[in-house]
Motif scaffolding. Structure first.
Motif, PDB file in Angstrom:
ATOM      1  N   MET A 189       9.722  -2.936   3.408  1.00  0.00           N
ATOM      2  CA  MET A 189       9.098  -3.561   2.244  1.00  0.00           C
ATOM      3  C   MET A 189       8.584  -2.513   1.258  1.00  0.00           C
ATOM      4  O   MET A 189       8.586  -2.735   0.051  1.00  0.00           O
ATOM      5  N   SER A 190       8.163  -1.365   1.766  1.00  0.00           N
ATOM      6  CA  SER A 190       7.660  -0.349   0.839  1.00  0.00           C
ATOM      7  C   SER A 190       8.775   0.108  -0.093  1.00  0.00           C
ATOM      8  O   SER A 190       8.539   0.367  -1.274  1.00  0.00           O
ATOM      9  N   GLU A 191       9.991   0.198   0.441  1.00  0.00           N
ATOM     10  CA  GLU A 191      11.122   0.567  -0.422  1.00  0.00           C
ATOM     11  C   GLU A 191      11.421  -0.538  -1.429  1.00  0.00           C
ATOM     12  O   GLU A 191      11.708  -0.273  -2.596  1.00  0.00           O
ATOM     13  N   VAL A 192      11.355  -1.773  -0.974  1.00  0.00           N
ATOM     14  CA  VAL A 192      11.589  -2.912  -1.874  1.00  0.00           C
ATOM     15  C   VAL A 192      10.553  -2.908  -3.000  1.00  0.00           C
ATOM     16  O   VAL A 192      10.882  -3.023  -4.187  1.00  0.00           O
ATOM     17  N   PHE A 193       9.282  -2.746  -2.615  1.00  0.00           N
ATOM     18  CA  PHE A 193       8.215  -2.807  -3.619  1.00  0.00           C
ATOM     19  C   PHE A 193       8.236  -1.583  -4.533  1.00  0.00           C
ATOM     20  O   PHE A 193       7.913  -1.662  -5.715  1.00  0.00           O
ATOM     21  N   ARG A 194       8.614  -0.447  -3.962  1.00  0.00           N
ATOM     22  CA  ARG A 194       8.674   0.755  -4.798  1.00  0.00           C
ATOM     23  C   ARG A 194       9.707   0.561  -5.904  1.00  0.00           C
ATOM     24  O   ARG A 194       9.446   0.845  -7.080  1.00  0.00           O
ATOM     25  N   ALA A 195      10.874   0.061  -5.508  1.00  0.00           N
ATOM     26  CA  ALA A 195      11.903  -0.200  -6.511  1.00  0.00           C
ATOM     27  C   ALA A 195      11.419  -1.264  -7.498  1.00  0.00           C
ATOM     28  O   ALA A 195      11.663  -1.179  -8.703  1.00  0.00           O
ATOM     29  N   GLY A 196      10.701  -2.279  -6.973  1.00  0.00           N
ATOM     30  CA  GLY A 196      10.187  -3.339  -7.841  1.00  0.00           C
ATOM     31  C   GLY A 196       9.203  -2.796  -8.865  1.00  0.00           C
ATOM     32  O   GLY A 196       9.292  -3.111 -10.054  1.00  0.00           O
ATOM     33  N   LEU A 197       8.275  -1.956  -8.404  1.00  0.00           N
ATOM     34  CA  LEU A 197       7.298  -1.374  -9.328  1.00  0.00           C
ATOM     35  C   LEU A 197       7.998  -0.537 -10.385  1.00  0.00           C
ATOM     36  O   LEU A 197       7.654  -0.582 -11.567  1.00  0.00           O
ATOM     37  N   ALA A 198       9.016   0.217  -9.936  1.00  0.00           N
ATOM     38  CA  ALA A 198       9.703   1.098 -10.887  1.00  0.00           C
ATOM     39  C   ALA A 198      10.500   0.305 -11.915  1.00  0.00           C
ATOM     40  O   ALA A 198      10.757   0.787 -13.012  1.00  0.00           O
ATOM     41  N   SER A 199      10.883  -0.925 -11.563  1.00  0.00           N
ATOM     42  CA  SER A 199      11.764  -1.680 -12.459  1.00  0.00           C
ATOM     43  C   SER A 199      10.992  -2.494 -13.492  1.00  0.00           C
ATOM     44  O   SER A 199      11.595  -3.139 -14.339  1.00  0.00           O
ATOM     45  N   ILE A 200       9.668  -2.474 -13.425  1.00  0.00           N
ATOM     46  CA  ILE A 200       8.893  -3.269 -14.394  1.00  0.00           C
ATOM     47  C   ILE A 200       8.815  -2.530 -15.727  1.00  0.00           C
ATOM     48  O   ILE A 200       8.322  -1.412 -15.784  1.00  0.00           O
ATOM     49  N   PRO A 201       9.351  -3.146 -16.778  1.00  0.00           N
ATOM     50  CA  PRO A 201       9.349  -2.470 -18.080  1.00  0.00           C
ATOM     51  C   PRO A 201       7.941  -2.076 -18.487  1.00  0.00           C
ATOM     52  O   PRO A 201       6.998  -2.848 -18.332  1.00  0.00           O
ATOM     53  N   LYS A 202       7.794  -0.867 -19.024  1.00  0.00           N
ATOM     54  CA  LYS A 202       6.447  -0.383 -19.327  1.00  0.00           C
ATOM     55  C   LYS A 202       5.821  -1.126 -20.499  1.00  0.00           C
ATOM     56  O   LYS A 202       4.611  -1.092 -20.694  1.00  0.00           O
ATOM     57  N   GLN A 203       6.650  -1.848 -21.258  1.00  0.00           N
ATOM     58  CA  GLN A 203       6.089  -2.631 -22.368  1.00  0.00           C
ATOM     59  C   GLN A 203       5.105  -3.685 -21.877  1.00  0.00           C
ATOM     60  O   GLN A 203       4.149  -4.010 -22.559  1.00  0.00           O
ATOM     61  N   TYR A 204       5.350  -4.249 -20.690  1.00  0.00           N
ATOM     62  CA  TYR A 204       4.431  -5.268 -20.183  1.00  0.00           C
ATOM     63  C   TYR A 204       3.071  -4.648 -19.893  1.00  0.00           C
ATOM     64  O   TYR A 204       2.024  -5.246 -20.157  1.00  0.00           O
ATOM     65  N   VAL A 205       3.100  -3.449 -19.338  1.00  0.00           N
ATOM     66  CA  VAL A 205       1.839  -2.767 -19.041  1.00  0.00           C
ATOM     67  C   VAL A 205       1.118  -2.426 -20.337  1.00  0.00           C
ATOM     68  O   VAL A 205      -0.105  -2.560 -20.440  1.00  0.00           O
TER      69      VAL A 205
ATOM     70  N   ALA B 198       0.843  -1.201   0.000  1.00  0.00           N
ATOM     71  CA  ALA B 198       0.000   0.000   0.000  1.00  0.00           C
ATOM     72  C   ALA B 198       0.874   1.245   0.000  1.00  0.00           C
ATOM     73  O   ALA B 198       0.635   2.210  -0.743  1.00  0.00           O
ATOM     74  N   ALA B 199       1.935   1.220   0.817  1.00  0.00           N
ATOM     75  CA  ALA B 199       2.825   2.381   0.906  1.00  0.00           C
ATOM     76  C   ALA B 199       3.545   2.618  -0.422  1.00  0.00           C
ATOM     77  O   ALA B 199       3.707   3.757  -0.863  1.00  0.00           O
ATOM     78  N   ALA B 200       3.955   1.530  -1.068  1.00  0.00           N
ATOM     79  CA  ALA B 200       4.662   1.678  -2.342  1.00  0.00           C
ATOM     80  C   ALA B 200       3.752   2.305  -3.392  1.00  0.00           C
ATOM     81  O   ALA B 200       4.160   3.208  -4.130  1.00  0.00           O
ATOM     82  N   TYR B 201       2.499   1.838  -3.456  1.00  0.00           N
ATOM     83  CA  TYR B 201       1.563   2.437  -4.415  1.00  0.00           C
ATOM     84  C   TYR B 201       1.311   3.904  -4.071  1.00  0.00           C
ATOM     85  O   TYR B 201       1.179   4.743  -4.964  1.00  0.00           O
ATOM     86  N   ALA B 202       1.243   4.218  -2.772  1.00  0.00           N
ATOM     87  CA  ALA B 202       1.057   5.614  -2.380  1.00  0.00           C
ATOM     88  C   ALA B 202       2.250   6.453  -2.843  1.00  0.00           C
ATOM     89  O   ALA B 202       2.080   7.570  -3.350  1.00  0.00           O
ATOM     90  N   ARG B 203       3.439   5.881  -2.701  1.00  0.00           N
ATOM     91  CA  ARG B 203       4.637   6.629  -3.102  1.00  0.00           C
ATOM     92  C   ARG B 203       4.672   6.899  -4.596  1.00  0.00           C
ATOM     93  O   ARG B 203       5.138   7.953  -5.025  1.00  0.00           O
ATOM     94  N   VAL B 204       4.226   5.926  -5.408  1.00  0.00           N
ATOM     95  CA  VAL B 204       4.306   6.128  -6.857  1.00  0.00           C
ATOM     96  C   VAL B 204       3.029   6.749  -7.430  1.00  0.00           C
ATOM     97  O   VAL B 204       2.926   6.960  -8.634  1.00  0.00           O
ATOM     98  N   SER B 205       2.052   7.049  -6.545  1.00  0.00           N
ATOM     99  CA  SER B 205       0.761   7.533  -7.031  1.00  0.00           C
ATOM    100  C   SER B 205       0.858   8.917  -7.666  1.00  0.00           C
ATOM    101  O   SER B 205       0.015   9.302  -8.457  1.00  0.00           O
ATOM    102  N   GLY B 206       1.893   9.672  -7.294  1.00  0.00           N
ATOM    103  CA  GLY B 206       1.995  11.038  -7.792  1.00  0.00           C
ATOM    104  C   GLY B 206       1.085  12.002  -7.033  1.00  0.00           C
ATOM    105  O   GLY B 206       1.009  13.176  -7.368  1.00  0.00           O
ATOM    106  N   ASN B 207       0.416  11.492  -6.003  1.00  0.00           N
ATOM    107  CA  ASN B 207      -0.452  12.338  -5.184  1.00  0.00           C
ATOM    108  C   ASN B 207       0.307  12.731  -3.906  1.00  0.00           C
ATOM    109  O   ASN B 207       0.627  11.886  -3.086  1.00  0.00           O
ATOM    110  N   LYS B 208       0.564  14.036  -3.764  1.00  0.00           N
ATOM    111  CA  LYS B 208       1.377  14.505  -2.637  1.00  0.00           C
ATOM    112  C   LYS B 208       0.757  14.179  -1.289  1.00  0.00           C
ATOM    113  O   LYS B 208       1.446  13.887  -0.330  1.00  0.00           O
ATOM    114  N   TRP B 209      -0.583  14.263  -1.248  1.00  0.00           N
ATOM    115  CA  TRP B 209      -1.270  14.035   0.030  1.00  0.00           C
ATOM    116  C   TRP B 209      -1.152  12.578   0.470  1.00  0.00           C
ATOM    117  O   TRP B 209      -1.297  12.276   1.649  1.00  0.00           O
TER     118      TRP B 209
END
Ligand SMILES: Nc1ncnc2c1ncn2[C@@H]1O[C@H](COP(=O)(O)OP(=O)(O)OP(=O)(O)O)[C@@H](O)[C@H]1O
Ligand SMILES: [Mg+2]
Lengths: 222, 262
Positions: free
Chosen positions: A107-123, A42-53
């Motif tokens: 874990m939020s740092e681990v997952f944040r890095a994990g989310l960032a490392s997924i190539p956008k082609q898969y999405v 949840a924290a990782a998604y919050a971090r990458v959400s682009g929402n400051k709040w």
């Protein structure tokens, strides 16, 4: 010291206590990791959400936890919360809460890095077959991220297992606390600490081996 | 030609910051046709394809699939962007095959094909497996259904990607330079699959630098130049009677292929 005579019967006589204590430590680590993974995700998604709040409070949480010694956190939750009128937690619950929050930050740092490392082609491929946003996360992003972050998650479990020894500070009968108690009753200091250390070592080593097997099983990413 | 118009683009514009990449594209694809986009690097071919299935949002103009605007609806005279769920539903009717295959790395060939069938089209696992088997068979990979992408060659991966797209039974298939990332000896197997699809009546919009293939399978060829359609027509017209110096120059680069290849 040179004349110390080892008497290992103290270990065999207390084997059941050792085993129960080891089991408790493992249980604390596994439960805390599981809760920590939920918090971390949840924290990782919050971090990458682009929402400051969302991302700023989460950032603060992560930094506070990471910059505070774990023992202090344990004391704060166990002794501090009742000061604020929160009495509902027994010491085991209090420790699980602390260790979960602690694990969640890492874990939020681990997952944040994990989310960032997924190539956008898969999405994009997931978009192209018509998967909706949450389906793309559920069926593509998360499974890929799980495989990428598996080694870090496993290493965190091993760390958390060793960190459960700090529960001794609030008298939770895990391995370290139990060893100290047996010491106090028998004075077989060397045998007891060697046995406890051996059990930590063997368990952590087995976990590392199991992790390696899991990694091999999920090696399809590379 | 009596076939109905499946895809119609009118005045499609797209900029990235100050760079205008598409400067008003008009184009039609009729049911069952193969339309190929050719043009120099940077002319906007990929960007146009990506606009067609909303991987990019166009700034102006219309892209209509079966007469329905892609990506927005009209609310009086105002455009309103469709919800992500609606956009996803539109994308499900358009298949896309990418230059870099983009197979899901954690799924086997069969599971790659099945994912959209079960999650988007709501088919049962058993039915999805049967459809996946059918299409993997069509692209010659039935025996590899249990293989993960990393266990397949580039050509095999691309054929799985084609099976994944076509299994969704799309109205239209988009191909963006699907052989450019392949070793030369693997190109033919992928082009063979595409040709068979074209002959089966699939409607296709193809970006390719494989000029022999383009000439062979296309009903219609569109030459794009700096974000505009510079010439379009039947392959014989475009290849044999280029009406601009730029098209002549572009085709000249493939001259060796046409004269030498045979
Ligand atoms: N996301 C983006 N942001 C900024 N500029 C972009 C982006 N995508 C494409 N461009 C630019 O738009 C122009 C057209 O790119 P596009 O990929 O559509 O060309 P293309 O015709 O497909 O070329 P190629 O044959 O090399 O694939 C290029 O100048 C490119 O740098
Ligand atoms: Mg391109």
């Amino acid at each position: 010291m040179i004349d110390y005579h080892f008497d290992w019967t103290v270990i065999t006589r207390n084997a059941d206590k050792f085993v129960a204590a080891l089991g408790l430590g493992l249980g604390l680590a596994v439960v805390s990791l599981a809760i920590g993974c939920v918090i971390g995700l949840a924290a990782a998604y919050a971090r990458v959400s682009g929402n400051k709040w969302l991302s700023t409070p989460v950032w603060a949480y992560v930094e506070v936890i990471r910059c505070t010694p774990l023992l202090l956190l344990i004391f704060f939750v166990y002794f501090g919360l009742p000061e604020f009128g929160i009495y509902v937690l027994d010491k085991t619950q209090s420790f699980i809460l602390t260790l979960s929050l602690y694990a969640g930050a890492y874990m939020s740092e681990v997952f944040r890095a994990g989310l960032a490392s997924i190539p956008k082609q898969y999405v994009e491929a997931a978009k192209a077959i018509g998967l909706r946003p949450w389906q793309r996360q559920r069926w593509v992003v998360l499974p890929v991220m799980f495989r990428i972050t598996l080694p870090s998650v496993g290493n965190n479990l091993i760390s958390l297992f060793k960190d459960t020894s700090l529960a001794a500070a609030i008298a939770i009968p895990e391995l370290t606390f139990t060893a100290r108690q047996i010491n106090a009753n028998t004075f077989r200091v060397m045998e007891v600490w060697l046995a406890a250390s051996g059990m930590y070592l063997a368990t952590a080593y087995l976990m590392a081996m199991g992790l390696r097997l899991l990694e091999r099983r999920y090696a399809s990413i590379r | 030609m009596a076939e109905q118009i499946l895809l119609r683009a009118e005045g499609v514009r797209k900029s990235f910051g100050a760079l205008e990449v598409l400067k008003g594209i008009d184009l039609e694809v009729r049911q069952g046709q193969v339309v190929s986009l050719i043009g120099a690097s940077g002319s906007g071919k990929t960007t146009f394809l990506r606009c067609v299935n909303m991987l990019e949002e166009h700034d102006a103009g219309d892209i209509l699939l079966d007469g329905e605007p892609i990506g927005y609806r009209m609310d009086g005279s105002r455009r309103r962007r469709l919800s992500e769920a609606k956009v996803s539903a539109q994308r499900a009717r358009i298949g896309m095959v990418f230059q870099s295959f983009n197979l899901f790395p954690h799924l086997t060939a069969e599971e790659n094909v099945m994912l959209g069938l079960t999650k988007v089209l709501g088919k049962s696992k058993a039915e999805a497996r049967e459809i996946a088997g059918h299409w993997l068979g069509k692209v010659g990979l039935e025996a590899r259904r249990g293989h993960y992408p990393y266990q397949l060659s580039g050509g095999q991966q691309q054929r799985v990607a084609i099976a994944r797209a076509v299994a969704m039974d799309p109205r239209l298939l988009l191909f963006d330079e699907v052989t450019s990332a392949l070793d030369p000896e693997l190109v033919a197997e992928v082009l063979g699959v595409m040709k068979a699809l074209a002959e089966s009546g699939m409607t296709m919009l193809v970006v390719s630098h494989e000029m022999l293939f383009v000439r062979d399978v296309s009903h219609h060829v569109v030459f794009m130049d700096e974000g505009k359609v510079a010439q379009s027509g039947a392959p014989s017209e475009v290849f044999d009677r280029p009406d601009s110096e730029r098209l002549q120059k572009f085709l000249g680069r493939f001259h060796g292929i046409f004269s030498g290849g045979g």
